[in-house]
Scaffold this motif. Structure first.
Motif, PDB file in Angstrom:
ATOM      1  N   ILE A  21       0.937  -0.916  -0.040  1.00  9.79           N
ATOM      2  CA  ILE A  21      -0.102  -0.094  -0.069  1.00  9.79           C
ATOM      3  C   ILE A  21       0.772   1.240  -0.245  1.00  9.79           C
ATOM      4  CG2 ILE A  21      -1.735   1.189   1.394  1.00  9.79           C
ATOM      5  CD1 ILE A  21      -2.779  -1.337   2.494  1.00  9.79           C
ATOM      6  N   LEU A  22       0.879   2.052  -1.250  1.00 11.94           N
ATOM      7  CA  LEU A  22       1.571   3.317  -1.130  1.00 11.94           C
ATOM      8  C   LEU A  22       0.887   4.542  -0.801  1.00 11.94           C
ATOM      9  CD1 LEU A  22       2.777   0.912  -3.171  1.00 11.94           C
ATOM     10  CD2 LEU A  22       3.934   2.534  -4.370  1.00 11.94           C
ATOM     11  N   ARG A  23       1.482   5.528  -0.251  1.00  9.04           N
ATOM     12  CA  ARG A  23       0.769   6.523   0.139  1.00  9.04           C
ATOM     13  C   ARG A  23       2.109   7.625  -0.237  1.00  9.04           C
ATOM     14  NH1 ARG A  23      -2.623   7.335   5.395  1.00  9.04           N
ATOM     15  NH2 ARG A  23      -3.937   6.142   3.881  1.00  9.04           N
ATOM     16  N   ASP A  24       1.393   8.755  -1.129  1.00 11.61           N
ATOM     17  CA  ASP A  24       2.151   9.844  -1.157  1.00 11.61           C
ATOM     18  C   ASP A  24       2.193  10.642  -0.177  1.00 11.61           C
ATOM     19  OD1 ASP A  24       3.570  11.809  -2.382  1.00 11.61           O
ATOM     20  OD2 ASP A  24       1.932  12.145  -3.973  1.00 11.61           O
ATOM     21  N   ILE A  25       3.380  10.759   0.353  1.00 11.99           N
ATOM     22  CA  ILE A  25       3.569  11.774   1.599  1.00 11.99           C
ATOM     23  C   ILE A  25       4.479  12.890   1.101  1.00 11.99           C
ATOM     24  CG2 ILE A  25       3.454   9.807   3.369  1.00 11.99           C
ATOM     25  CD1 ILE A  25       6.520   9.848   3.406  1.00 11.99           C
ATOM     26  N   THR A  26       4.564  13.303  -0.023  1.00 12.64           N
ATOM     27  CA  THR A  26       5.277  14.406  -0.437  1.00 12.64           C
ATOM     28  C   THR A  26       4.884  15.758   0.392  1.00 12.64           C
ATOM     29  OG1 THR A  26       5.593  13.352  -2.797  1.00 12.64           O
ATOM     30  CG2 THR A  26       6.189  15.830  -2.368  1.00 12.64           C
ATOM     31  N   GLN A  27       3.510  15.840   0.195  1.00 11.77           N
ATOM     32  CA  GLN A  27       2.901  17.009   1.141  1.00 11.77           C
ATOM     33  C   GLN A  27       3.170  17.089   2.538  1.00 11.77           C
ATOM     34  OE1 GLN A  27      -1.170  17.622  -0.169  1.00 11.77           O
ATOM     35  NE2 GLN A  27      -0.438  18.354  -2.257  1.00 11.77           N
ATOM     36  N   GLN A  60       5.391  15.480   4.074  1.00  6.37           N
ATOM     37  CA  GLN A  60       6.989  15.509   4.378  1.00  6.37           C
ATOM     38  C   GLN A  60       7.363  17.060   4.189  1.00  6.37           C
ATOM     39  OE1 GLN A  60       9.477  12.372   2.867  1.00  6.37           O
ATOM     40  NE2 GLN A  60      11.291  13.417   3.059  1.00  6.37           N
ATOM     41  N   GLU A  61       6.883  17.517   2.988  1.00  7.06           N
ATOM     42  CA  GLU A  61       6.984  18.950   3.037  1.00  7.06           C
ATOM     43  C   GLU A  61       6.491  19.823   4.318  1.00  7.06           C
ATOM     44  OE1 GLU A  61       5.618  20.047  -0.677  1.00  7.06           O
ATOM     45  OE2 GLU A  61       7.314  19.400  -1.859  1.00  7.06           O
ATOM     46  N   MET A  62       5.331  19.273   4.816  1.00  7.81           N
ATOM     47  CA  MET A  62       4.850  19.993   5.745  1.00  7.81           C
ATOM     48  C   MET A  62       5.726  19.695   7.071  1.00  7.81           C
ATOM     49  SD  MET A  62       0.717  19.286   5.204  1.00  7.81           S
ATOM     50  CE  MET A  62       0.260  20.021   6.918  1.00  7.81           C
ATOM     51  N   GLU A  63       6.119  18.576   7.289  1.00  8.89           N
ATOM     52  CA  GLU A  63       6.980  18.213   8.284  1.00  8.89           C
ATOM     53  C   GLU A  63       8.117  18.973   8.308  1.00  8.89           C
ATOM     54  OE1 GLU A  63       7.610  13.897   7.987  1.00  8.89           O
ATOM     55  OE2 GLU A  63       5.786  13.415   8.672  1.00  8.89           O
ATOM     56  N   ASN A  64       8.610  19.140   7.065  1.00 11.66           N
ATOM     57  CA  ASN A  64       9.826  19.972   6.682  1.00 11.66           C
ATOM     58  C   ASN A  64       9.782  21.422   7.236  1.00 11.66           C
ATOM     59  OD1 ASN A  64      11.603  17.649   6.074  1.00 11.66           O
ATOM     60  ND2 ASN A  64      11.038  18.059   3.919  1.00 11.66           N
ATOM     61  N   ARG A  65       8.322  21.695   6.922  1.00 11.50           N
ATOM     62  CA  ARG A  65       8.124  23.293   6.961  1.00 11.50           C
ATOM     63  C   ARG A  65       7.939  23.500   8.752  1.00 11.50           C
ATOM     64  NH1 ARG A  65       4.509  22.746   2.621  1.00 11.50           N
ATOM     65  NH2 ARG A  65       5.305  24.093   0.754  1.00 11.50           N
ATOM     66  N   PRO A 121      10.213  25.093  -0.845  1.00 11.82           N
ATOM     67  CA  PRO A 121      10.892  25.094   0.560  1.00 11.82           C
ATOM     68  C   PRO A 121      11.546  23.815   0.678  1.00 11.82           C
ATOM     69  CG  PRO A 121       8.732  26.120   0.652  1.00 11.82           C
ATOM     70  CD  PRO A 121       8.628  25.624  -0.759  1.00 11.82           C
ATOM     71  N   PHE A 122      12.795  23.625   1.329  1.00 15.22           N
ATOM     72  CA  PHE A 122      13.287  22.493   1.646  1.00 15.22           C
ATOM     73  C   PHE A 122      13.673  21.536   0.483  1.00 15.22           C
ATOM     74  CE2 PHE A 122      10.267  23.688   5.046  1.00 15.22           C
ATOM     75  CZ  PHE A 122      11.201  24.254   6.037  1.00 15.22           C
ATOM     76  N   PHE A 123      13.461  21.892  -0.789  1.00 19.23           N
ATOM     77  CA  PHE A 123      13.997  21.086  -1.826  1.00 19.23           C
ATOM     78  C   PHE A 123      15.437  21.372  -2.005  1.00 19.23           C
ATOM     79  CE2 PHE A 123      14.735  20.361  -6.169  1.00 19.23           C
ATOM     80  CZ  PHE A 123      14.114  18.956  -6.439  1.00 19.23           C
ATOM     81  N   THR A 124      16.131  20.407  -2.049  1.00 21.57           N
ATOM     82  CA  THR A 124      17.472  20.367  -2.187  1.00 21.57           C
ATOM     83  C   THR A 124      18.003  19.222  -3.054  1.00 21.57           C
ATOM     84  OG1 THR A 124      19.881  20.584  -1.305  1.00 21.57           O
ATOM     85  CG2 THR A 124      18.062  19.602  -0.057  1.00 21.57           C
ATOM     86  N   THR A 125      19.197  19.414  -3.919  1.00 23.00           N
ATOM     87  CA  THR A 125      19.672  17.875  -4.529  1.00 23.00           C
ATOM     88  C   THR A 125      20.930  17.644  -4.026  1.00 23.00           C
ATOM     89  OG1 THR A 125      20.650  19.220  -6.252  1.00 23.00           O
ATOM     90  CG2 THR A 125      18.341  18.402  -6.657  1.00 23.00           C
ATOM     91  N   LYS A 126      21.256  18.674  -3.113  1.00 20.03           N
ATOM     92  CA  LYS A 126      22.459  18.530  -2.223  1.00 20.03           C
ATOM     93  C   LYS A 126      22.732  17.454  -1.100  1.00 20.03           C
ATOM     94  CE  LYS A 126      23.473  23.431  -2.701  1.00 20.03           C
ATOM     95  NZ  LYS A 126      23.541  24.746  -2.012  1.00 20.03           N
ATOM     96  N   ALA A 127      23.875  16.996  -1.003  1.00 18.45           N
ATOM     97  CA  ALA A 127      23.942  15.895   0.151  1.00 18.45           C
ATOM     98  C   ALA A 127      23.403  16.389   1.300  1.00 18.45           C
ATOM     99  CB  ALA A 127      25.225  15.168   0.110  1.00 18.45           C
TER     100      ALA A 127
END
Length: 855
Positions: free
Chosen positions: A455-461, A463-468, A660-666
């Motif tokens: 069962i897959l759940r999209d947690i992108t939003q 996770q972004e809210m968590e990051n926010r 916000p919080f999007f990065t491709t860096k390590a």
């Protein structure tokens, strides 16, 4: 000796009467007695009547009457019988001690009897021969009729006995046949048998196992206690079982000992063919008599009537058990069917829920192929469920994702373990998504195959809210930290700025050191603005940012000076094109931060070195520019271009780089906030940011800010207006920092005011209370030990409401203009402040102006 001829005399009345009486005689004894008495009376002969027994071969039986013969039977040689057929008397030597005179009694040609007399009466018998012969003829007929009557009576008795036996058996059978209970059958049978044989006790044993018999019924009073179970020996074998067994003391066999041990007299086996299925034992007869064989045989026949009812009872018991088992099975079957129907309904509901679920659901088999997927899962992979079913996981994802993220959880789940894990992947329809997976083991109903439910759940939003939220907590922590240090830091900046300005005031205008001091004051102002920006950013407050006209070109040049000093050697930064002036309305500190962020990102994209190219242009928004973004207005813009020849940005990330919080860096190399903050700052300035990038070739960021009319910006070297002077007004100055207390006293004294400095607020309050009219103005710091500036103002204003009060602080989060005005505080000055700001604020208060806030 010659016998006289036989003559037939007429029958006299006595003979007729005799014949009549003989015809009505019921027993041989009476017949014998009447006949011999008649002969003796009329002839004087002593005679005995011997009946010739069937089959008439010379055996004669004599009756035992009042005058019995000296012998009970007489055997005449069959060869001598023909001599008697003449009807004449014979002298026969038949007994060792008797010689007899014999006269035959004929019926037709059969000798049916003889009249025997002692040999001494032979002569007399000859003399009475006619009489005797006539009597013999008549007696033969009567004897023949007597035999017929006796035979008929016997046959009648036998028939009546048979009818009785059949009626008794029918009654027993009728009584037992309706019964379907073994115990009831056994009890009824015992009542019938004991009633017939008048037994005082009886018991019934039924076979339940091989040679194990269980007592099912007992009646009467037994001499001994009977066991509940009896094991019979293997012998006698079924072939030797008799219909009944009597306790015979002369044959001390097993059964004698068995019956004696049980206190019983009779045993009746109930046979089913050659197999004994039950037996009945009877006690002593109540009449204390022996039973005839016929009675025992009839009792055995009665007992045999129970075989069919017992079989029926056994069948009924089995049928009842089977019916009960069948009923239970039917109930279980109904329950199972109902459960299956309910399960089917639930399954349909679950299928509906799964099908309608917005979360992708997939059933993956042991071969790593999709067994079943819902529509959301198929849509995530850009197809339909029918086309996705049967394909392997790697065929729709990629090998690297499967090996590093999916394989281990899948194998663990197929082994029966529930697994939770997360992964990130760029889906064909969704793009890059952060996915939370709940994997459950699945066993098919036949338990032959196992599978895994993903069962897959999209947690992108989420996770972004968590990051926010995390960033908000960070910002809150930064705000708390900034608020804690802002006061002290601004006090330090106030000291640096104040003493620098005092030093500048004592130098000549053309002194070489003035330039350095001006830069120091500018740095202090920028540091102060930075503190304000940190506080504003941590509170999420952009509405109170100080915006003023400024030159974008000058700000960019200042940033480039700082960047060149901080960049590593392999990197080069070039200002290729510069248009000046570029007047814009903005906050210098925030624009400074935007340029720093863009240049820093460009530097990070070139770890092995490269060139950062900066360009400044004036551009008119035409149709081509508006087509890039409809937010452009038809006006002139100042364009800042930051270009690098680094790694570039993948196409899939271009649309997300300002999130916000999007990065491709390590991890640990970046927060993902730089471009997001820059995008927010430019948006608050009414501008836009565009980006162009090619992987491995570099990126170009273009910042557009609305232009002001030329001449709107303040020139860096325009003359500063003269500071307002004092007129010997008296000021009570309260500051707990000694350096700032001395600095402010020095500045105010230099402006022409009379200053009473105090470092302790309680002392200052005491001085004011002694003579409130001696002061024209109160200046106090806010953050002081034992008493804040607000508390001090409340006490002083209570004593003298019209006293002007100037409050100073390095941190003003809790001090809004409305609060200050309600307290009666007319002016507020934010540290660090310049000599000019302090002079202006003091002058305004003394001149009676309303509340002023100087930051």
């Amino acid at each position: 000796m010659k016998q006289p001829p036989t003559e037939i005399y007429p029958l006299n009345d006595a003979m007729v009467q005799l014949i009549a009486e003989l015809g009505q005689t019921a027993s041989p004894e009476t017949f014998h007695q009447l006949l011999t008495d008649f002969i003796l009376e009329h002839t004087g002969l002593e005679t005995w009547l011997g009946i010739h027994e069937y089959p008439h071969e010379g055996h004669f039986v004599f009756s035992c009457g009042l005058n019995p013969a000296p012998f009970s039977s007489l055997n005449i040689d069959p060869e001598k019988l023909p001599s008697l057929y003449s009807g004449q008397s014979l002298l026969m030597d038949q007994k060792p001690d008797h010689n007899l005179a014999v006269m035959p009694v004929l019926f037709g040609k059969k000798i049916i009897a003889i009249l025997a007399s002692p040999s001494s009466f032979f002569e007399k018998m000859l003399l009475e021969a006619p009489f005797l012969q006539q009597l013999a003829i008549l007696t033969g007929l009567v004897i023949h009729h007597f035999f017929i009557r006796q035979d008929l009576e016997k046959r009648k008795n036998e028939m009546e006995l048979k009818v009785f036996e059949l009626a008794l058996l029918e009654e027993v059978g009728t009584s037992l046949s309706p019964e379907l209970d073994t115990v009831t059958i056994a009890k009824k049978l015992l009542l019938c048998v004991t009633g017939y044989l008048t037994a005082t006790s009886a018991c019934f044993y039924l076979q339940n196992e091989k040679n194990i018999f269980t007592r099912v019924a007992l009646t009467g009073t037994s001499k001994k206690s009977l066991p509940m179970e009896i094991a019979l020996p293997e012998e006698p074998s079924p072939k030797t079982w008799p219909r009944f067994i009597e306790k015979d003391p002369y044959q001390r066999s097993f059964f004698y000992l068995f019956l004696d041990n049980m206190g019983m007299e009779l045993l009746f086996p109930l046979m089913d063919g050659k197999k004994i299925t039950a037996f009945i034992m009877l006690g002593q007869s109540a009449k204390n008599r022996l039973h005839s064989k016929e009675e025992l045989s009839l009792a055995a026949a009665m007992i045999s009537q129970a075989l069919s009812p017992l079989k029926n009872a056994a069948l009924y018991t089995d049928l009842k058990k089977n019916n009960e088992a069948l009923g239970k099975s039917l109930e279980c079957l109904k329950k199972e069917i109902k459960e299956k129907e309910q399960a089917q309904e639930k399954l349909l509901e679950y299928q509906g829920v799964v099908a309608a679920s917005q979360d992708p659901v997939a059933l993956i088999g042991q071969d790593h192929c999709f067994v079943m997927v819902n529509r959301a899962c198929a849509q995530a992979f850009g197809t339909v469920p029918e086309k996705l079913t049967g394909r392997t996981v790697t065929s729709v994802t990629d090998t690297e994702l499967f090996q590093h993220k999916l394989k281990d959880p899948l194998m663990r789940c197929l082994a029966g373990e529930t697994v939770r894990f997360r992964f990130s992947w760029s889906f064909p329809e969704w793009g890059l998504r952060h996915i939370d997976v709940a994997a459950y083991p699945y066993q098919d109903p036949h338990k032959k195959k196992s599978a895994a439910i993903f069962i897959l759940r999209d947690i992108t939003q989420m996770q972004e809210m968590e990051n926010r939220l995390l960033q908000s907590q960070k910002m809150e922590a930064i705000g708390t930290l900034a608020g804690g240090i802002a006061h002290d830091f601004n006090n330090i900046l106030a000291g640096i700025m104040g003493y620098t300005e005092l030093s500048m005031a004592r130098l000549e205008k053309n002194h070489q050191a003035r330039t350095f001091m001006e830069k120091a004051v500018t740095a202090c102002k920028r540091a102060s603005d930075l503190v304000k920006q940190i506080l504003s950013f941590s509170r999420g407050d952009s509405a109170h940012i100080n915006m003023r006209p400024l030159c974008l070109t000058e700000i960019t040049e200042d940033v480039l000076k700082l960047m060149r000093a901080s960049l590593p050697a392999p990197l080069e930064i070039i200002l290729a094109q510069k248009y000046s002036p570029l007047p814009v309305l903005g906050n210098a500190t925030q624009l400074h931060q935007v340029i720093m962020n863009l240049c820093t990102n460009a530097a990070h994209s070139m770890p092995d070195g490269g060139t950062i190219t900066i360009g400044l242009h004036r551009i008119e928004a035409d149709h081509q520019l508006i087509s890039l973004n409809p937010a452009f207005r038809k006006t002139a813009y100042a364009e800042l271009m930051v270009q690098d020849n680094g790694t570039g940005i993948p196409d899939s990330y271009i649309s997300r780089i300002f999130e916000p919080f999007f990065t491709t860096k390590a991890q640990g190399k970046g927060t993902g906030m730089g471009l997001s903050i820059s995008h927010g700052i430019i948006g608050n300035h009414g501008g836009l940011i565009l980006v162009e990038s090619q992987p491995d070739k570099g990126s170009t960021f273009r910042v557009f800010l609305p232009l002001l009319e030329e001449g709107s910006t303040t020139r860096r070297n325009e003359p500063v207006p003269a500071m307002p002077k004092g007129g010997r007004e008296r000021i009570l100055l309260v500051e707990d920092e000694p350096d700032l207390l001395q600095l402010c006293a020095e500045i105010l004294s230099g402006l022409g005011y009379e200053v009473r400095p105090e470092s302790r607020p309680e002392h200052a309050l005491k001085i004011f209370m002694q003579s409130p009219e001696n002061f024209d103005l109160i200046i106090s710091d806010q953050m002081m030990p034992r008493m804040t500036g607000v508390n001090l103002a409340q006490h002083m204003l209570a004593l003298r409401p019209d006293i002007p009060f100037l409050l100073c602080s390095g941190f003003s989060e809790a001090l809004s203009p409305d609060i200050l005005e309600n307290m009666g505080i007319q002016s507020f000055l934010m540290k660090p402040f310049t000599r000019s700001q302090l002079a202006t604020a003091v002058r305004h208060l003394l001149d009676g102006c309303h509340l002023q806030t100087h930051t």
